[in-house]
Write an enzyme that holds these catalytic residues in place. Sequence first.
Site, PDB file in Angstrom:
ATOM      1  N   THR A  13      31.694 -35.393   0.314  1.00 50.20           N
ATOM      2  CA  THR A  13      30.250 -35.620   0.352  1.00 50.20           C
ATOM      3  C   THR A  13      29.522 -34.444   0.996  1.00 50.20           C
ATOM      4  O   THR A  13      28.550 -33.924   0.448  1.00 50.20           O
ATOM      5  CB  THR A  13      29.976 -36.911   1.169  1.00 50.20           C
ATOM      6  N   LYS A 103      34.211 -32.729  14.464  1.00 51.89           N
ATOM      7  CA  LYS A 103      34.082 -33.002  15.911  1.00 51.89           C
ATOM      8  C   LYS A 103      35.404 -33.427  16.539  1.00 51.89           C
ATOM      9  O   LYS A 103      35.719 -33.036  17.665  1.00 51.89           O
ATOM     10  CB  LYS A 103      33.002 -34.048  16.170  1.00 51.89           C
ATOM     11  N   VAL A 130      27.943 -32.304  16.010  1.00 50.01           N
ATOM     12  CA  VAL A 130      27.268 -33.210  16.953  1.00 50.01           C
ATOM     13  C   VAL A 130      25.890 -33.569  16.403  1.00 50.01           C
ATOM     14  O   VAL A 130      25.073 -32.700  16.128  1.00 50.01           O
ATOM     15  CB  VAL A 130      27.110 -32.553  18.345  1.00 50.01           C
ATOM     16  N   GLY A 132      24.839 -34.564  13.578  1.00 50.05           N
ATOM     17  CA  GLY A 132      24.557 -34.194  12.184  1.00 50.05           C
ATOM     18  C   GLY A 132      23.484 -33.147  12.015  1.00 50.05           C
ATOM     19  O   GLY A 132      23.668 -31.988  12.370  1.00 50.05           O
ATOM     20  N   ILE A 134      20.622 -32.692  13.456  1.00 48.70           N
ATOM     21  CA  ILE A 134      19.780 -32.295  14.592  1.00 48.70           C
ATOM     22  C   ILE A 134      20.358 -31.008  15.200  1.00 48.70           C
ATOM     23  O   ILE A 134      21.527 -30.986  15.580  1.00 48.70           O
ATOM     24  CB  ILE A 134      19.760 -33.390  15.692  1.00 48.70           C
ATOM     25  N   ASP A 199      33.992 -41.593  18.310  1.00 48.57           N
ATOM     26  CA  ASP A 199      33.178 -40.573  17.636  1.00 48.57           C
ATOM     27  C   ASP A 199      32.118 -40.025  18.607  1.00 48.57           C
ATOM     28  O   ASP A 199      31.913 -38.808  18.708  1.00 48.57           O
ATOM     29  CB  ASP A 199      32.514 -41.215  16.401  1.00 48.57           C
ATOM     30  N   LYS A 203      31.759 -36.098  20.428  1.00 45.95           N
ATOM     31  CA  LYS A 203      30.508 -35.319  20.499  1.00 45.95           C
ATOM     32  C   LYS A 203      30.152 -35.025  21.964  1.00 45.95           C
ATOM     33  O   LYS A 203      29.685 -33.924  22.295  1.00 45.95           O
ATOM     34  CB  LYS A 203      29.390 -36.100  19.801  1.00 45.95           C
ATOM     35  N   GLY A 300      25.182 -38.199   7.084  1.00 44.80           N
ATOM     36  CA  GLY A 300      24.668 -38.189   5.717  1.00 44.80           C
ATOM     37  C   GLY A 300      24.833 -36.809   5.109  1.00 44.80           C
ATOM     38  O   GLY A 300      24.870 -35.790   5.800  1.00 44.80           O
TER      39      GLY A 300
HETATM   40  N1  HSE Z   1      30.133 -41.901  11.661  1.00 48.53           N
HETATM   41  C1  HSE Z   1      29.154 -41.192  12.417  1.00 48.53           C
HETATM   42  C2  HSE Z   1      27.951 -42.063  12.629  1.00 48.53           C
HETATM   43  C3  HSE Z   1      28.723 -39.911  11.790  1.00 48.53           C
HETATM   44  O1  HSE Z   1      27.941 -43.225  12.242  1.00 48.53           O
HETATM   45  O2  HSE Z   1      26.997 -41.582  13.214  1.00 48.53           O
HETATM   46  C4  HSE Z   1      29.775 -38.862  11.901  1.00 48.53           C
HETATM   47  O3  HSE Z   1      30.051 -38.569  13.239  1.00 48.53           O
END
Ligand code: HSE
Length: 429
Positions: A13, A103, A130, A132, A134, A199, A203, A300
């Site tokens: 993606t 990450k 970190v 996405g 931003i 996750d 980060k 995304g």
């Molecule tokens: N799965 C993460 C989230 C995005 O839901 O923000 C990738 O780190």
Amino acid sequence: MKEVKVGIIGFGTVGAGVAANILKNGEVIAKRAGVKLTLTRIADLDTTTDRGVTIPQDILTTDAMALINEVDVVVELVGGTTFAKDFILEALKQGKPVVTANKALLAIHGKELFAAAEQSKADIYYEASVAGGIPVIKALREGLAANRINRIYGIMNGTCNYILTRMEREKMDFAPILQDAQDLGYAEAEPSLDVDGFDTAHKAAILASLAYGQWFGMDPIHVEGIRDISLVDLKFADELGYRVKLLAVIKQVDDDVQIRVHPTLVAKDTMLGNIADVFNGVMIDGDTVGETLFYGRGAGRDATASAVVADLVDVALNLKFGSHRRVPAFRIGPQYRHLVKIEEIETRYYIRLQVQDRAGVVAKIANILGDKNISISSFIQREAHDEQSVPLLILTHEAKEKQLFKAIEDLRKVEEISEEVKILRIEDI
Ligand code: HSE
């Protein structure tokens, strides 16, 4: 115009998003930066699935290692901590800069990877790792370079924020909202990386290391997820003026650093308290600038591609001007700050007890807390109607975590108090 050959390893993606962005905005980027990004090679084991982006068929390959020889910069988007690491190390060995969104790989193997980058004099850029889209890494590394960092608070997992937001708004429990989020494609079929907090912790490890110039790694980070958050706690938090957020807390207290990830009560009238749905927010407090807030999409295809391509522009400029490590990411050297264990922290707490509605119970609770030097800032008990037991809510002033848990042990021994005690930490932001 200087041309930079870009190779992408991993055509999923995000890889498709990066390719689409370069094809769509390549000319604008070239005019803006004075360097041209040329999509030269894309490697993936699957070269036949349609990714919804039209690329010349002959740039696709299944041979990622061969790709590394043919390009100026390698974009690693395969994910995971095995092959991805091999590809990055090979690229660095060849002196080629790397852009990655990985990450987990950086958080777990960052020390080794950044040491390899240092040795090869080729940079690793990782804006997409970190929050996405931003640009928080660039902000921390460059925009806030004048500051000592006092605190960073991050809501950095869109899945958790989405689930907590819907639980609060729709007055539903965790399990059905998670199921719905999975059905809608917002949550992974295997959600543990997100909902158990790892996750966010990956980060946090990256941000903390950038903020304090040393590598902390993952091991000492305290991580709690959101599976045990119940609707009753969201309702009480709301009544008390708070929302529950999965928060990464990174802060310097004297010469010590705290890095922790856990569900946290955040006041509803703060900006972080209002970051809802899948959005991410990161508050960075610097000694010179004061508080700054970064908000946007943390995941995304296109948001992540935006960060990856911004890194590619940086790399391209470095290649054009023959520079590298313009702003060093990490100081790879002796550790000089102590990472505080969770038992050593001092913070405020939310305590929910289930108690028998009998004379003297509140006095016992107050005594136990008082004995451990824990001061109560707020106390709520609902009137019991038919029920034998009632929930009792306590907010504390700052207390030592070690003392708090000793007090909880003592509270659990009281006959009128149920074993089920819920503790949440509060951050005054
Ligand atoms: N799965 C993460 C989230 C995005 O839901 O923000 C990738 O780190």
